[in-house]
Design a protein around this motif. Sequence first.
Motif, PDB file in Angstrom:
ATOM      1  N   ASN A   1      -6.788  -3.074   8.978  1.00  0.00           N
ATOM      2  CA  ASN A   1      -6.574  -4.128   7.966  1.00  0.00           C
ATOM      3  C   ASN A   1      -6.804  -5.518   8.546  1.00  0.00           C
ATOM      4  O   ASN A   1      -6.218  -5.930   9.476  1.00  0.00           O
ATOM      5  CB  ASN A   1      -5.159  -4.031   7.398  1.00  0.00           C
ATOM      6  CG  ASN A   1      -5.088  -2.892   6.405  1.00  0.00           C
ATOM      7  OD1 ASN A   1      -6.123  -2.331   6.033  1.00  0.00           O
ATOM      8  ND2 ASN A   1      -3.885  -2.527   6.017  1.00  0.00           N
TER       9      ASN A   1
ATOM     10  N   ASN B   1      -3.199  -0.084  10.113  1.00  0.00           N
ATOM     11  CA  ASN B   1      -2.755  -1.449  10.335  1.00  0.00           C
ATOM     12  C   ASN B   1      -3.808  -2.240  11.101  1.00  0.00           C
ATOM     13  O   ASN B   1      -4.116  -3.384  10.764  1.00  0.00           O
ATOM     14  CB  ASN B   1      -1.427  -1.414  11.099  1.00  0.00           C
ATOM     15  CG  ASN B   1      -0.720  -2.755  11.015  1.00  0.00           C
ATOM     16  OD1 ASN B   1      -0.880  -3.467  10.027  1.00  0.00           O
ATOM     17  ND2 ASN B   1       0.017  -3.090  12.049  1.00  0.00           N
TER      18      ASN B   1
ATOM     19  N   GLU C   1       0.824  -1.215   0.000  1.00  0.00           N
ATOM     20  CA  GLU C   1       0.000   0.000   0.000  1.00  0.00           C
ATOM     21  C   GLU C   1       0.858   1.266   0.000  1.00  0.00           C
ATOM     22  O   GLU C   1       2.019   1.237   0.410  1.00  0.00           O
ATOM     23  CB  GLU C   1      -0.979   0.006   1.174  1.00  0.00           C
ATOM     24  CG  GLU C   1      -0.308  -0.169   2.519  1.00  0.00           C
ATOM     25  CD  GLU C   1      -1.307  -0.529   3.617  1.00  0.00           C
ATOM     26  OE1 GLU C   1      -2.516  -0.561   3.341  1.00  0.00           O
ATOM     27  OE2 GLU C   1      -0.870  -0.765   4.745  1.00  0.00           O
TER      28      GLU C   1
END
Lengths: 82, 350, 474
Positions: free
Chosen positions: B350, B347, B298
């Motif tokens: 995700n 993070n 990403e």
Amino acid sequence: MAEGLKKARVVIREDECKGCGLCIAICPEGVLFEQKHLNRMGYHPAGYRGEGCTGCGFCFYQCPEPGAITVYKKGYVEEEVA
Amino acid sequence: MAKQLIKGNEAIVKGAILAGCRYYFGYPITPASEIAEAAAFYLPLVGGTFLQAESEVASINMLYGAASGGIRAMTASSSPGISLKQEGISYAAGAELPMVIVDIMRGGPGLGNIGPAQADYNQIVKGGGHGGYKLIVLAPNCAQEMCDLTMLAFELADKYRNPAVILADGFVGQMMEPVEFPEPVKKLPEKPWAIKADSDDENRLISSIDLELEKLEQHNLELFKKYADIEANHVKYENYLLDDAEIVLIGYGVVSRVLQTVVDELRQRDIKIGMLRPISLWPFPKKQIAELAKRVKEFFVVELSAGQMVDDVRLAVNGKIPVHFYSRMGGVVPSPEEIIEQLMKLNEAN
Amino acid sequence: MAKALIKADSFYEIYERKDGIKDVTHYCPGCGHGVLHKLIAEALDDFGIREKSILISPVGCSVFAYYYFRLGNIQAAHGRAPAVATGIKRVHPESVVISYQGDGDLAAIGGNNILQAANRGENITVFFVNNAIYGMTGGQMAPTTLIGQKTTTTPYGRNVVNEGYPVRVCELLATLDAPVYIERVALTDAKNTSKVRRAVRKALQNQIDNKGFSLVEVLSACPSNWKMTPVQAKQWVEDNLIKQFPLGVYKDLTDQIKPKKAEKQVFSVDGLKEKLNIPMEEEKYSTSVKEAKEFRNMKLKIAGFGGQGILLLGLGMAQAAMQAGYNVSWLPSYGPEMRGGTANCHVNISKERIGSPLVSKPTVVIAMNLPSMEKFQSEIEPGGLLLYDTSLITQKPVRDDIKVLGIPATQIADNLGNTRIANMVIMGAFIAYTSVLDKQAVINALPFFIKRKNLIPLNEKAIVEGMNYVLSSN
């Protein structure tokens, strides 16, 4: 030495004339006139009667077109034309 | 060569003079005024001319006139002043005049404030003036680059007969850092097209007008051919710890300095993160970003604007992987901790 | 006078840049522009200056003047011809630069540009064609449109309540000190036209003689947009325009002014680096200090009142550290902060490449007033240092996870005779406490950031006092 012009003369390039008439209006001798025919741009170009120009240059300095009017004064030597 | 601790804004002027610039036309505005002040101080010492114009508009047009004369010349301003110069910049682009314009960006819109910002990206990179044109746009992130990229800007401007812009933020302009100044350019390029007050001038014309539609279209096509050449040859960027990176931060100017700290700190925590820093904003390193998109997870773009460069990143990525965005505005620069927090949040999500 | 009046050599024979018919101008029948063009071109021929003349074409009907004049040609943005002329004239002072402008260009959108070029006394010649209307865009109101005059944007006639009065440019510019020659003439009859011719030549001659700024305003007919015949239009200039814009010389210092010859600049790089104050040789100094581990990547925030020398203190540290081989950055709070306001700066000193120049988690905070200590002590990294001036801050820091060093810096400076060197007392304390720099490193750096050389010994003394304070308290 070539002899200069005996008489002043005005030359009008009809193709470059826009027929504004300022030269005709200013000419103290009245020797310029509006011609009957149309030029390539659709204007009645100014013309010189062929006689009577004194070479005063008034028409030259009234005419907005850089190349439309040329005035040759008395005493002008043709050879000067490059 | 020795290092000199110097403000970014002053390094621009010294770099410009080393590049052979001897003419400066400008108008004062914070946070770019040191450029005018340094130019006013040094140019007379080197046989040059500094002229404070009556307005930003006048200064860009004086520059237009001076650049027509074939010498190296520049101006500088900050965001609102650059808005005012845009008409002249468009004319210079159209007339293909090489010149260097410096924009030390500040907070906006409107009068805004004097804090650092990056909200002029669109007006510089996409063209703030009328008509379709491109400016060569270089974005330094330290005082050394303020010098080096200014010199490069002069070189590219002349090479391509195109205005070049140094796009920096208030912090890069105001910050002092050591700079090692290179050797001066000893010989300036010949410019056969320039107005020289000599017998060949009758064949020269500096102009941006052409009433014939097809001829103007042809001119545009030629400009864009030139732009394609610049794109093919002068993309500049920096890779920072990208070899094994899974997350790639993208930022320019002072933001890239903050991002470096972010990368340094997260690398200590064994996070595979790196940074791509566009140095040329136009031409934009879109190929490099597209390549990265094939192998990283990403992108995370940070700007001092609501999101301008990020559009170019997204175009380059073309939807292949996520492009996240974080910004601060109004003169605020995010801290490394703040960005790390954002990354951690992502993070978790995700 | 010449024996023939022929198209001037300063015109192109064929107007190659022009579309369509290439031996006549684009001007309308009876337009004044063509006549003025002829008078200018004739003068350039007669003066023998064609090859060094540069014409700035404006925006307006004369936007294409470059089609015709066989010169160096630059086409400018609307109203900016005087600025463009300024730029090129500064580059080629030996040239003859003509700014040719119409009334909208010069008196409306470019009003300030002509005013300021005139006021600078630029050695240029300006020909200002005033025909009281916007010609090229099709007959809209100009700043010089007469009261009551109908145009396409004053269809009921110019109304002073809405549009104000016609602008008299010569009268305005004549109030300035710098212009040398300002005259208004009219392209009407033979007599007036010969005055235009004289004015054109005088305005050019002044520039050739390096006398400075000349402007000739030329009242001129626009038969097309006035909707008159060329002959009527000339009469209208006589009857109406001249009444509003009286002819005459508004300023003429031609015989008084001393020529100011501007030399063409010669490009040279001789001694360039010296002139730019770029140091030629590395300051050879390697610090002998042991690097305290906790200060390896030192991030400082220094804050206090404006006037306490906060920025200078940070700058001095950065300078000394740079000379001692560190990477450094110094970032000031910038802007209109005057004495009495607050000031702070961020300094990084590191052996590694410096990331953020902005210090958000300082390892060292130096506070020289109470608001600064209150504001920044919470930011200090655990184990970091708070150095503060106990002369001005009587409160104790609240953090117990940091090192604290208080020093009566302002008092010590006052004892030395100048409270303004408290910053250098702090410097001494800082280097003595952190060992990031030694005394010599700072002494070496002093001449680089203390501009007044006679103050260096006092600054040195302050540094020593600051060091002594720390060393004696340990």
